[in-house]
Motif scaffolding. Structure first.
Motif, PDB file in Angstrom:
ATOM      1  N   SER A   1       1.248  -1.497  -0.084  1.00 11.52           N
ATOM      2  CA  SER A   1      -0.259   0.424  -0.155  1.00 11.52           C
ATOM      3  C   SER A   1       0.929   1.252  -0.139  1.00 11.52           C
ATOM      4  O   SER A   1       2.541   1.112   0.710  1.00 11.52           O
ATOM      5  CB  SER A   1      -0.455   0.305   1.002  1.00 11.52           C
ATOM      6  OG  SER A   1      -1.709   1.453   1.075  1.00 11.52           O
TER       7      SER A   1
ATOM      8  N   ASP B   1      -7.825  -2.574   3.513  1.00 13.42           N
ATOM      9  CA  ASP B   1      -7.139  -1.455   2.075  1.00 13.42           C
ATOM     10  C   ASP B   1      -6.175  -1.920   1.207  1.00 13.42           C
ATOM     11  O   ASP B   1      -5.931  -0.979   0.617  1.00 13.42           O
ATOM     12  CB  ASP B   1      -7.118  -0.442   2.437  1.00 13.42           C
ATOM     13  CG  ASP B   1      -9.381   0.424   2.791  1.00 13.42           C
ATOM     14  OD1 ASP B   1      -9.736  -0.396   2.200  1.00 13.42           O
ATOM     15  OD2 ASP B   1      -9.189   0.905   3.852  1.00 13.42           O
TER      16      ASP B   1
ATOM     17  N   ARG C   1      -6.106   0.284  -5.143  1.00 19.71           N
ATOM     18  CA  ARG C   1      -6.449  -0.070  -3.233  1.00 19.71           C
ATOM     19  C   ARG C   1      -8.393  -0.545  -3.607  1.00 19.71           C
ATOM     20  O   ARG C   1      -9.102  -1.104  -2.775  1.00 19.71           O
ATOM     21  CB  ARG C   1      -6.210   0.996  -2.502  1.00 19.71           C
ATOM     22  CG  ARG C   1      -6.324   0.138  -0.426  1.00 19.71           C
ATOM     23  CD  ARG C   1      -6.264   1.653  -0.271  1.00 19.71           C
ATOM     24  NE  ARG C   1      -4.366   2.021  -0.319  1.00 19.71           N
ATOM     25  CZ  ARG C   1      -4.480   3.290  -0.509  1.00 19.71           C
ATOM     26  NH1 ARG C   1      -5.316   4.593  -0.896  1.00 19.71           N
ATOM     27  NH2 ARG C   1      -3.150   3.530  -0.720  1.00 19.71           N
TER      28      ARG C   1
ATOM     29  N   ALA D   1      -3.031   2.982   6.453  1.00 20.45           N
ATOM     30  CA  ALA D   1      -4.094   2.222   6.205  1.00 20.45           C
ATOM     31  C   ALA D   1      -4.706   1.074   6.575  1.00 20.45           C
ATOM     32  O   ALA D   1      -4.085   0.374   7.354  1.00 20.45           O
ATOM     33  CB  ALA D   1      -4.263   2.156   4.783  1.00 20.45           C
TER      34      ALA D   1
ATOM     35  N   ASP E   1       0.177   4.225   1.531  1.00 18.68           N
ATOM     36  CA  ASP E   1      -0.723   4.734   3.266  1.00 18.68           C
ATOM     37  C   ASP E   1      -0.124   3.761   4.355  1.00 18.68           C
ATOM     38  O   ASP E   1      -0.575   2.796   4.191  1.00 18.68           O
ATOM     39  CB  ASP E   1      -1.714   5.246   3.378  1.00 18.68           C
ATOM     40  CG  ASP E   1      -2.185   5.429   4.435  1.00 18.68           C
ATOM     41  OD1 ASP E   1      -1.340   6.073   4.970  1.00 18.68           O
ATOM     42  OD2 ASP E   1      -3.008   5.906   4.975  1.00 18.68           O
TER      43      ASP E   1
END
Length: 1381
Positions: free
Chosen positions: A979, A988, A1204, A984, A981
């Motif tokens: 990811s 996700d 995502r 997250a 992030d």
């Protein structure tokens, strides 16, 4: 003049320090008062210093007699001189009109002609000296007791007596305690001279030791106390000649409990008489006192003990022991030492301001513990809301006012005496403000929180100083109607709130707040009237709590309803506790009485009651103690023993029953005895409860008797002891001397023991009560054993083999031990052969119970058939694992035929074996049993996770890792989460599954210059393990790109892209070219693109429509379903939806091909995993199951944010693949552009169990090598799909595979939906493969063969494809020529 200047300099310095003190006092709540040692003053004010004022001499306790004169001394120091007055029994004496009492110049009190009679005692009492200085204060002395000796009165008088010469005698003369100093003795009407042999005890008793003839005569005692002497009766003391016979030993005077004060002298009386004359020795707390070498301990005439200058350590229990050789008697008494009050910490002088709180400290010690009272200026301080006794003895004064100034005294008092110590309190005036503005009154003073016992006040800054950062505040408060005001300061500058604690409930208080700055205190706020909340009304204590014993095991408790019930009483809680324990029990009661059962007999319990109403528990009652009733003893007396005294008597000894079983006060013992031959004829005798022995006389000679003893209480007789036997002697034997030597002693040594036998002494007329056997190596004194007189042999056990022992035998009686008889012996050597080993256990089995537990069972052939263990054998189980190889065995013992081994590692092979041990015999280890524990989910994450960029492909990364250190089983796959992030939610993150135990994976089409975070999770058959820590990786920045949505045709492996900014094979940009070369490259690429488009268009127009209908029968993948990364809403099928679940893969034999790329599906690890097959088209086709990824749009695949949102939420087959154009580097001219269309393939089951994969050539692969079975596809019309096999060039079928990867291609085709194909290749980066054998398998099934034939009918012929490929090859050569130029 110099002296005057020095004085003024001192005054100025004192003024400065006082000013600092006052500032600190206003700011710091803890600095409420200044202690002595400083001399503060206000600038411009007079000096206020502490004035020395104390007693030089204080009165002491005095004993006087009637008619005499007495002086009670007192003198005080002060400047100016104090005025001295006297109090008697708390009332001031009027000495002006008193003709018998007068005040001496130094302050002492003189009393002449002391008056004392039975009904008039005006002079006896407690006197106290009072010193006063006007405008300063008053102090009082300690109280002194004046005692006037009473009229003589004898409580006991001497009595006529006689004494044997050399013995001791006493004559009583006891009078009032205050008259003892006035007692003297006369002999034959002449004063008696006292010496070391004749003494007078403190009680007045006369003691004569070692009496002689001269001590005989008439004796009387006289009391002379100022009046006419008082005489006692005159008695005669006769001294008798020594009769030379023994007499019983008795105490003439025993010690009695005494109390003395530290520093006094004490005499503990003890006089004994008897023949022979006894000697006296003293013990204290089981320790013999040495009176000869001690300076403080003296043994007086007759045996009394005198202790000089008593200390606290002298207290204890003293034993007087008299012994005359024939018998010993003892008496004991408790000696208590008291101490007058003594100050450990005296009050100190204090400076303070009005409204402050102060504490005078006073710490005292004494025995008994003194009581403390406080006096201010001679008057008793009565505790109130503002004068409180805190921490036992300290005096706290709250909210000082000017009238509190003066002298405060702490007076400590106990039974022994009293003492006083004082200090002065000075109330200082506030320092005048310095020049400068003062703050105005604080604004908006409110009570923000009001409780029962505290109030929180808040306010705003004064209007004169809106910021108020440097202001401090003082809160003054008082009860309504009370003039005494208290103050509470804020804890730091700028704070505008304070909490006032320790208030009274339901009480009105008046508050005002004042601000201070550096110039002084400002205006006061308006008074604020606040009333505290009323406290919750709880019940008071239940009155008339009573408890009485109802039986030996129950107590009934009664009480009444609380007077201050404060509402309806809901219930009561009765608490009770056994005395001597700290565990309190309770029971809920709804009535006013309760009976507690199940208590211990004759045991003291304490009880208390708490009433409950709706608000909760009320005040507890005081404890009430009561003892349960007694009962008969529940156990017999202990340690019963018999001692044969002679032919007609036996002495019985015993100990009381255990205290817990006595069940009351033991009032006596019942002794029952009988002849052993006549058990029915029982004799019974009773003795007192304090007696623990009894001599039974009048028995028959040479007769055996049985005895038993039972204890008695007032409730009856308890259980008796077992019968104990003893036999009287045949004749009265002599026990005035020790026995003679035993007549013989024989020893017989064994290995670890020696059997000793003997015969009694030849002289049978001397009592023998037993034999003492001593033995040891080299010496007979190491150990001693005593045996009964009837015994003739004994076996000495636990000896060392081959050791030389010396043995002695002595007969003994009550006089002592006789002459010993010696013998020696050498124990035999330890030559016992080793025992034969036992048979090892058989049938050892390991049963796996869990991931860490295995049960081991076995059988023992040396046991009976039912396998029941009846002896003391035990089994030893050992186990180990071979990983690592040097692990040691672990052992455990078991007494049954099974053992549960715990704490093992998951998924680990262990080996077990068992041995049996019985005594000193042990078996060998049994045959081993093996067991592998069950798997457990991985308990640690994959380790060493690294992410690197793939050379030449900035959008492709390679993830590497190592297996978990605690895999706990065979790893069946991994899941890669990534990811952009890191924070997250985990659902996700994009998921990349990796099947199998591979340790590397490739992810394609990531966004350039973007940080990604990667986590890896391992999986085995039991489930998923923990995730690794997130690893960050930033993809490289873009250094150039080709046309969007287009791919160049495959070029040779030696081809270097000439375009400026394009990626080199190693991912670095090439050197810049001039504009002409750039123009040539652009034109060449355009021409090639046009040619490829034309070829695709021609292919698409020649496709037959029949092929579209037959494509619906696609083969189903073994994997069943695939994760879909795209958004299902974006999937729009073309005009003809082509169902493909199997892709036909045709190997291009002997032609070099760039490295294919791998998917995340499992792949074969060697060439044997790939089984080539023959199909109906005479081409070597290696078929693998295909794995699909969903359709992905360009936008969604360009960034990870688009990915995502495409978590796999549905499983569906995809029937066609869109056109894709890819740039390929081909190593030979025998290859062709690959189409992205896919054809259905026949299904072939891989015998090695290889899982499904789809093959697609990777873009920009630089490594050369022989090709793998690859699906080559071209751009095609959306309504047509076909597969074209490449022409196999000569050469061995070798290949160089690439890393596993996941291509995330975001390509664009005009007027068509955007799709991506997930492809895979076989092998590992950089690993060479052996040649792939080609075999011809049996024909496929009819249904699938028909499908392949139908598909092949719509395909191009090989000749047509050859022409197309030749044309394309020409274009490639032209492009090579241009670039090389």
């Amino acid at each position: 003049m110099a002296a005057e200047r020095g004085v003024w300099r001192l005054l100025s310095t004192s003024s400065f320090w006082l000013y600092c003190l006052l500032l600190l006092g206003r700011r710091a709540p803890g600095a409420a008062a200044a202690r002595s040692g400083s001399s503060p003053q206000s600038p411009g004010a007079s000096i206020r210093t502490f004035t020395p004022f104390y007693f030089l001499v204080e009165p002491v306790d005095t004993l006087s007699v009637r008619g005499s004169s007495v002086i009670l001394n007192c003198s005080a120091y002060s400047e100016p001189s104090p005025k001295i007055e006297w109090k008697k029994d708390g009332t001031f004496l009027n000495l002006v009109s008193d003709d018998r009492r007068q005040l001496l110049p130094d302050g002492s009190l003189f009393i002449s002609n002391v008056v004392h009679s039975k009904h008039n005692k005006p002079d006896e009492g407690y006197y106290q000296c009072v010193a006063t200085v006007e405008s300063l204060g008053t102090i009082v002395s300690r109280t002194a007791k004046l005692t006037v000796a009473s009229l003589p009165r004898f409580t006991s008088q001497p009595e006529p007596s006689s004494v044997y010469a050399g013995n001791n005698a006493i004559l009583n003369c006891e009078v009032n305690a205050d008259l003892v100093p006035f007692v003297r003795w006369e002999q034959n009407r002449q004063p008696l001279l006292l010496d070391d042999r004749v003494i007078k005890l403190p009680s007045g008793m006369l003691v004569i030791s070692n009496a002689t003839e001269g001590d005989g005569g008439l004796y009387r005692c006289i009391v002379e106390s100022g009046g006419p002497p008082k005489y006692s009766d005159e008695v005669e003391l006769k001294v008798l000649p020594d009769p030379e016979v023994t007499s019983d030993l008795v105490f003439l005077k025993q010690p009695s409990p005494l109390v003395r004060v530290i520093g006094q002298d004490v005499v503990l009386p003890c006089v004994a008489s008897g023949l022979p004359t006894p000697t006296i020795k003293w013990m204290k707390n089981e320790e013999v006192l040495d009176t000869e070498s001690s300076e403080r301990l003296v043994l007086l005439a007759g045996g009394s003990l005198e202790i000089s200058d008593v200390t606290e350590d002298d207290a204890g229990t003293y034993f007087c022991i008299a012994d005359n050789g024939n018998e010993t008697i003892e008496a004991q008494a408790e000696f208590t030492v008291q101490a007058q009050p003594e100050f450990l910490k005296q009050p100190t002088n204090i400076y303070a301001h009005e409204s402050m709180d102060i504490v005078f400290e006073c710490e005292v010690t004494g025995k008994p513990t003194p009581t403390v009272k406080w006096v201010k200026n001679g008057d008793m301080v009565i505790p109130s809301d503002y004068f409180k006794i805190v921490k036992e003895h300290n005096l706290q004064v709250l909210g000082l006012v000017k009238s509190d100034e003066g002298f405060y005294q702490c007076i400590a008092e106990n039974d022994v005496g009293n003492a006083q110590a004082g200090a002065q309190l000075i109330i200082l005036e506030h320092a005048p403000a310095t020049t400068g503005p003062l703050p105005s009154a604080p604004r908006d003073v409110v009570a923000s929180l009001v409780s029962t016992r505290f109030i929180k006040l808040t306010w705003r800054t004064p209007a004169s100083d809106p910021h108020g950062d440097n202001l401090t505040y003082s809160v003054f408060y008082t009860k309504e109607g009370i003039a005494r005001e208290r103050v509470e300061n804020t804890s730091r500058p700028g704070e505008m709130q304070v909490t006032i604690q320790n208030l009274m409930p339901a009480t009105v208080y008046i508050f005002r707040v004042m601000a201070q700055n550096k110039h002084g205190s400002g205006e006061s706020s308006a008074p604020l009237r606040v009333e505290t909340q009323p406290e919750v009304q709880l019940p008071g204590p239940a009155p008339n709590l009573r408890a009485y014993a109802a039986s030996p095991t129950s107590i009934t408790v009664t009480w009444e309803t609380p007077v201050s019930g404060n509402g309806e009483i809901q219930n009561y809680k009765l608490y009770y506790m056994e005395k001597g324990t700290d565990k309190e029990q309770d029971v809920d009661v709804s009535s006013l009485s309760y009976t507690i059962n199940g208590l211990k007999k004759y045991t003291e319990y304490s009880f208390r009651v708490v009433a409950y109403n709706k608000h909760g528990p009320g005040v507890s009652t005081p404890d009430v103690a009561v003892r349960t009733l007694s009962d008969v003893p529940s156990a017999a007396p202990q340690n019963l023993s018999l001692e044969v005294r002679n032919s007609k008597s036996i002495m019985i000894h015993w100990q009381p029953p255990a205290p817990a079983t006595q069940n009351g006060q033991i009032t006596g013992y019942k002794i029952r005895y009988r002849k052993a031959s006549r058990k029915s004829d029982v004799t019974e005798t009773l003795v007192s409860g304090t007696q623990l022995s009894q001599l039974i006389e009048g028995l028959d000679r040479g007769t055996e008797y049985n005895f038993r003893v039972a204890a008695l209480t007032i409730n009856g007789t308890g259980p008796a002891t077992d019968w104990l036997s003893a036999e009287t002697f045949e004749s009265d034997l002599d026990e005035t001397r020790v026995p003679e030597v035993p007549s013989s002693l024989h020893v017989r040594p064994l290995v670890t023991s020696i059997v000793v036998s003997w015969t009694p002494p030849e002289n049978q007329n001397i009592v023998v009560r037993g034999y003492a056997i001593g033995y040891g190596i080299g010496s007979p004194h190491a150990q001693t054993i005593k045996v009964d007189y009837k015994q003739r042999y004994y076996t000495i056990e636990n000896l060392d083999p081959s050791s030389h022992y010396v043995i002695t035998l002595k007969a003994f009686n009550n006089v002592g031990e006789g002459i010993p008889l010696y013998e020696s012996a050498v124990t035999r050597p330890h030559t016992v052969p080793d025992p034969t080993p036992m048979m090892p256990p058989v049938g050892v089995q390991a049963s796996i119970l869990s991931h860490d537990t295995i049960r081991i069972t076995w059988a023992d052939n040396s046991l009976p058939k039912h396998q029941k263990i009846t002896d003391s054998r035990y089994y030893t189980v050992r186990w180990k694992t071979n990983i690592p190889a040097n692990t040691k065995y672990k052992n455990a013992n078991a007494t049954t035929l099974s053992y549960l081994v715990t704490g093992l590692k998951p998924n680990t092979l262990y080996e077990f074996s068992v041995m049996v041990t019985k005594g000193r015999r042990s078996s060998t280890w049994s045959m081993t049993a093996h067991g592998t524990t069950f798997e457990l989910v991985p308990t640690s994450p994959p380790k060493d996770v690294t992410v690197v960029s793939k050379e030449g492909k900035p959008k492709t990364i390679i993830v590497n890792w190592q297996p978990p250190s605690e895999a706990n089983g065979k790893i069946t796959g991994y899941i890669i989460y990534y990811s952009t992030d890191v924070n997250a939610e985990i659902h996700d993150w994009v998921i990349e599954p990796v099947v199998g135990n591979r340790l590397t994976h490739q992810i394609q089409e990531l966004t350039l210059d973007t940080p990604y975070y990667f986590k890896i999770q391992a999986r085995n058959s039991k489930g998923m393990g923990p995730m690794s820590e997130a690893v960050q990786f930033r993809t490289p920045k873009a250094s150039g790109s080709g046309g969007k949505g287009s791919r160049l045709p495959d070029l040779g492996s030696d081809y270097k892209p000439p375009m400026s900014g394009s990626n080199s094979p190693h991912g670095s940009p090439t050197s810049p070219l001039d504009s002409n070369m750039l123009l040539v490259i652009i034109v060449s690429v355009g021409v090639i693109t046009i040619v490829v488009v034309v070829i695709i268009a021609v292919f698409c127009t020649r496709r037959t429509t029949s092929h579209q209908k037959k494509k619906r029968a696609a083969c189903k993948s073994v994997n069943g379903s695939h994760k879909y990364k795209g958004n299902s809403k974006d999937v729009k099928p073309p005009d003809l939806w082509i169902h493909h679940e199997r892709l036909e893969l045709k190997p291009i034999d002997k032609s070099p091909d760039p490295n294919p790329i791998m998917t995340d599906t499992p792949i074969p690890r060697n060439s044997q995993d790939i089984t080539p097959v023959d199909n109906s088209m005479d081409s070597n086709i290696h078929q693998r199951r295909n794995s699909y990824r969903g359709h992905e749009s360009e936008d969604s695949m360009s960034t990870l944010a688009g990915r995502r949102g495409m978590r796999p939420k549905m499983m569906m087959p995809f029937d066609s693949q869109p056109p894709q154009q890819s740039v390929r580097n081909t190593p030979s001219t025998d290859t062709m552009p690959a189409s992205s269309s896919q054809t259905c393939c026949t299904d072939h089951q891989d015998p090695e169990g290889a899982t499904s994969s789809s093959y697609l050539a990777s873009s920009q692969e630089e490594d050369s090598g022989q090709s793998l079975p690859t699906a080559h596809v071209r751009p095609s019309h959306p309504l047509k799909s076909f597969a074209v096999p490449a022409i196999p060039p000569p050469g061995p079928p070798t290949y160089d595979p690439a890393l596993p990867s996941t291509p995330l291609l975001s390509q664009q085709a005009l007027n068509h939906h955007i799709h991506s194909v997930k492809t895979a290749s076989i092998g590992t980066l950089g690993r060479s493969r052996p040649p792939m054998p080609v075999v011809v398998p049996s024909a496929p099934e009819v249904q699938e063969t028909t499908r392949m034939l139908e598909d092949s009918e719509s395909s191009y012929e090989p000749d047509e494809l050859t022409k197309e490929m030749a044309h394309l090859e020409g274009l490639m050569k032209d492009l090579n020529a241009i670039t090389t130029a």
